[in-house]
Motif scaffolding. Structure first.
Motif, PDB file in Angstrom:
ATOM      1  N   LEU A 224       0.696  -1.365   0.024  1.00  0.00           N
ATOM      2  CA  LEU A 224      -0.255  -0.111  -0.377  1.00  0.00           C
ATOM      3  C   LEU A 224       0.879   1.263   0.067  1.00  0.00           C
ATOM      4  O   LEU A 224       1.560   1.739   0.638  1.00  0.00           O
ATOM      5  N   LEU A 225       0.271   2.284  -1.186  1.00  0.00           N
ATOM      6  CA  LEU A 225       1.560   3.554  -1.376  1.00  0.00           C
ATOM      7  C   LEU A 225       1.360   4.106  -0.508  1.00  0.00           C
ATOM      8  O   LEU A 225       1.794   5.821   0.015  1.00  0.00           O
ATOM      9  N   GLY A 226      -0.267   4.524  -0.268  1.00  0.00           N
ATOM     10  CA  GLY A 226      -1.330   5.677  -0.181  1.00  0.00           C
ATOM     11  C   GLY A 226      -2.926   6.049  -0.777  1.00  0.00           C
ATOM     12  O   GLY A 226      -2.876   5.326  -1.728  1.00  0.00           O
ATOM     13  N   ASP A 227      -3.695   7.145  -0.310  1.00  0.00           N
ATOM     14  CA  ASP A 227      -4.720   7.217  -1.107  1.00  0.00           C
ATOM     15  C   ASP A 227      -5.379   8.084  -1.509  1.00  0.00           C
ATOM     16  O   ASP A 227      -4.528   9.238  -0.665  1.00  0.00           O
ATOM     17  N   ILE A 228      -6.634   8.497  -2.137  1.00  0.00           N
ATOM     18  CA  ILE A 228      -6.950   9.563  -2.538  1.00  0.00           C
ATOM     19  C   ILE A 228      -8.078   9.823  -2.389  1.00  0.00           C
ATOM     20  O   ILE A 228      -8.382   9.201  -2.579  1.00  0.00           O
ATOM     21  N   GLN A 229      -8.523  10.458  -0.771  1.00  0.00           N
ATOM     22  CA  GLN A 229     -10.792  10.236  -0.875  1.00  0.00           C
ATOM     23  C   GLN A 229     -11.202  11.539  -1.292  1.00  0.00           C
ATOM     24  O   GLN A 229     -10.594  12.592  -0.767  1.00  0.00           O
ATOM     25  N   LYS A 230     -12.042  11.453  -1.804  1.00  0.00           N
ATOM     26  CA  LYS A 230     -13.117  12.082  -2.099  1.00  0.00           C
ATOM     27  C   LYS A 230     -11.938  12.727  -2.992  1.00  0.00           C
ATOM     28  O   LYS A 230     -12.064  12.619  -3.577  1.00  0.00           O
ATOM     29  N   ILE A 231     -13.894  14.054  -3.324  1.00  0.00           N
ATOM     30  CA  ILE A 231     -13.120  14.710  -5.322  1.00  0.00           C
ATOM     31  C   ILE A 231     -12.102  16.012  -3.710  1.00  0.00           C
ATOM     32  O   ILE A 231     -13.281  16.370  -3.498  1.00  0.00           O
ATOM     33  N   ARG A 232     -11.174  16.227  -5.366  1.00  0.00           N
ATOM     34  CA  ARG A 232     -10.717  16.937  -4.716  1.00  0.00           C
ATOM     35  C   ARG A 232      -9.795  18.748  -5.962  1.00  0.00           C
ATOM     36  O   ARG A 232     -10.568  17.799  -6.789  1.00  0.00           O
ATOM     37  N   ASP A 233     -10.083  18.994  -5.795  1.00  0.00           N
ATOM     38  CA  ASP A 233      -9.361  20.261  -6.913  1.00  0.00           C
ATOM     39  C   ASP A 233      -8.381  19.262  -7.813  1.00  0.00           C
ATOM     40  O   ASP A 233      -7.289  18.165  -7.788  1.00  0.00           O
ATOM     41  N   TRP A 234      -7.959  19.350  -9.491  1.00  0.00           N
ATOM     42  CA  TRP A 234      -7.394  19.372 -10.537  1.00  0.00           C
ATOM     43  C   TRP A 234      -5.827  19.105  -9.731  1.00  0.00           C
ATOM     44  O   TRP A 234      -5.315  18.383  -9.979  1.00  0.00           O
ATOM     45  N   ASP A 235      -5.586  20.442  -9.438  1.00  0.00           N
ATOM     46  CA  ASP A 235      -4.100  20.357  -8.921  1.00  0.00           C
ATOM     47  C   ASP A 235      -3.731  19.120  -7.461  1.00  0.00           C
ATOM     48  O   ASP A 235      -2.754  18.447  -7.239  1.00  0.00           O
ATOM     49  N   ASP A 236      -4.747  19.317  -6.512  1.00  0.00           N
ATOM     50  CA  ASP A 236      -4.294  17.953  -5.417  1.00  0.00           C
ATOM     51  C   ASP A 236      -4.250  17.015  -6.024  1.00  0.00           C
ATOM     52  O   ASP A 236      -3.542  16.720  -5.380  1.00  0.00           O
ATOM     53  N   TYR A 237      -5.177  16.752  -6.878  1.00  0.00           N
ATOM     54  CA  TYR A 237      -4.791  15.400  -7.249  1.00  0.00           C
ATOM     55  C   TYR A 237      -3.678  15.097  -8.088  1.00  0.00           C
ATOM     56  O   TYR A 237      -3.074  13.781  -8.062  1.00  0.00           O
ATOM     57  N   LEU A 238      -3.622  16.428  -8.678  1.00  0.00           N
ATOM     58  CA  LEU A 238      -1.592  16.213  -8.975  1.00  0.00           C
ATOM     59  C   LEU A 238      -0.642  16.175  -8.511  1.00  0.00           C
ATOM     60  O   LEU A 238       0.277  15.329  -8.657  1.00  0.00           O
ATOM     61  N   ALA A 239      -0.698  17.290  -7.478  1.00  0.00           N
ATOM     62  CA  ALA A 239       0.224  16.999  -6.277  1.00  0.00           C
ATOM     63  C   ALA A 239       0.350  15.316  -5.808  1.00  0.00           C
ATOM     64  O   ALA A 239       1.589  15.067  -5.063  1.00  0.00           O
ATOM     65  N   ARG A 240      -1.060  14.949  -5.177  1.00  0.00           N
ATOM     66  CA  ARG A 240      -0.730  13.833  -3.933  1.00  0.00           C
ATOM     67  C   ARG A 240      -0.287  12.305  -4.942  1.00  0.00           C
ATOM     68  O   ARG A 240      -0.100  11.827  -4.741  1.00  0.00           O
ATOM     69  N   THR A 241      -0.573  11.877  -6.388  1.00  0.00           N
ATOM     70  CA  THR A 241      -0.429  11.316  -7.020  1.00  0.00           C
ATOM     71  C   THR A 241       1.165  10.969  -7.330  1.00  0.00           C
ATOM     72  O   THR A 241       1.842  10.268  -7.113  1.00  0.00           O
ATOM     73  N   ALA A 242       1.479  12.369  -7.640  1.00  0.00           N
ATOM     74  CA  ALA A 242       2.896  12.846  -8.076  1.00  0.00           C
ATOM     75  C   ALA A 242       3.647  12.376  -6.431  1.00  0.00           C
ATOM     76  O   ALA A 242       4.623  11.624  -7.452  1.00  0.00           O
ATOM     77  N   HIS A 243       3.262  12.434  -5.875  1.00  0.00           N
ATOM     78  CA  HIS A 243       3.997  12.146  -4.141  1.00  0.00           C
ATOM     79  C   HIS A 243       3.744  10.744  -4.105  1.00  0.00           C
ATOM     80  O   HIS A 243       4.916  10.172  -3.854  1.00  0.00           O
ATOM     81  N   ILE A 244       2.483  10.195  -4.524  1.00  0.00           N
ATOM     82  CA  ILE A 244       2.214   8.812  -4.022  1.00  0.00           C
ATOM     83  C   ILE A 244       3.277   7.643  -5.241  1.00  0.00           C
ATOM     84  O   ILE A 244       3.733   6.920  -4.745  1.00  0.00           O
ATOM     85  N   LEU A 245       2.895   8.438  -6.186  1.00  0.00           N
ATOM     86  CA  LEU A 245       4.346   7.644  -7.375  1.00  0.00           C
ATOM     87  C   LEU A 245       5.676   7.585  -7.119  1.00  0.00           C
ATOM     88  O   LEU A 245       6.136   6.624  -6.900  1.00  0.00           O
ATOM     89  N   SER A 246       6.003   9.012  -6.226  1.00  0.00           N
ATOM     90  CA  SER A 246       6.994   9.248  -6.560  1.00  0.00           C
ATOM     91  C   SER A 246       7.760   7.886  -5.276  1.00  0.00           C
ATOM     92  O   SER A 246       8.707   7.794  -4.360  1.00  0.00           O
ATOM     93  N   LEU A 247       6.880   7.771  -4.126  1.00  0.00           N
ATOM     94  CA  LEU A 247       7.071   7.101  -3.019  1.00  0.00           C
ATOM     95  C   LEU A 247       7.428   5.260  -3.765  1.00  0.00           C
ATOM     96  O   LEU A 247       8.042   4.509  -2.717  1.00  0.00           O
TER      97      LEU A 247
END
Length: 125
Positions: A99-122
């Motif tokens: 398990l790397l992480g999760d993104i819960q609920k709807i967010r702003d597009w920039d938040d999705y990009l930042a969170r996904t980039a962080h998760i993928l960096s793991l």
């Protein structure tokens, strides 16, 4: 009945629907990064349809750096409890079974990009 935008993920994009925890384990253990879409109840949660549109766009924005699967209603509660990703809709990321992480609920597009980039960096660790 499955919401049309969720059904599209299976029919048009070919994403598998995982119906038991053994399928989750097998899908997430494969090489690479995987995202499980936990939709929640689209009749009660209007954000579910939005998430069904966002996730394919997010995958495209990251040039297919991860593959995706749908989590079936039958195991959704168990998976949410296991991962502590309790709010829906949710995207739960794994790399080769971890398990790397999760993104819960709807967010702003920039938040999705930042969170996904962080998760993928793991995954580089």
């Amino acid at each position: 009945m499955t919401h049309p935008l969720i059904a599209r993920l299976e029919t048009d994009l070919g994403w598998p629907r995982l119906t038991d925890m053994a399928e989750v384990a097998a899908f997430t253990a494969r090489p690479g990064v995987h995202c499980l879409f936990v939709p929640g109840d689209p009749a009660r949660n209007l954000e579910t349809a939005d998430a069904a549109v966002i996730l394919p766009e997010l995958r495209q924005a990251f040039q297919g750096a991860f593959d995706c699967a749908l989590v079936d209603d039958a195991i959704e509660a168990e998976l949410r409890e296991t991962t502590r990703a309790l709010k829906t809709p949710g995207f739960i990321f794994y790399r080769e079974g971890q398990l790397l992480g999760d993104i819960q609920k709807i967010r702003d597009w920039d938040d999705y990009l930042a969170r996904t980039a962080h998760i993928l960096s793991l995954t580089d660790a």
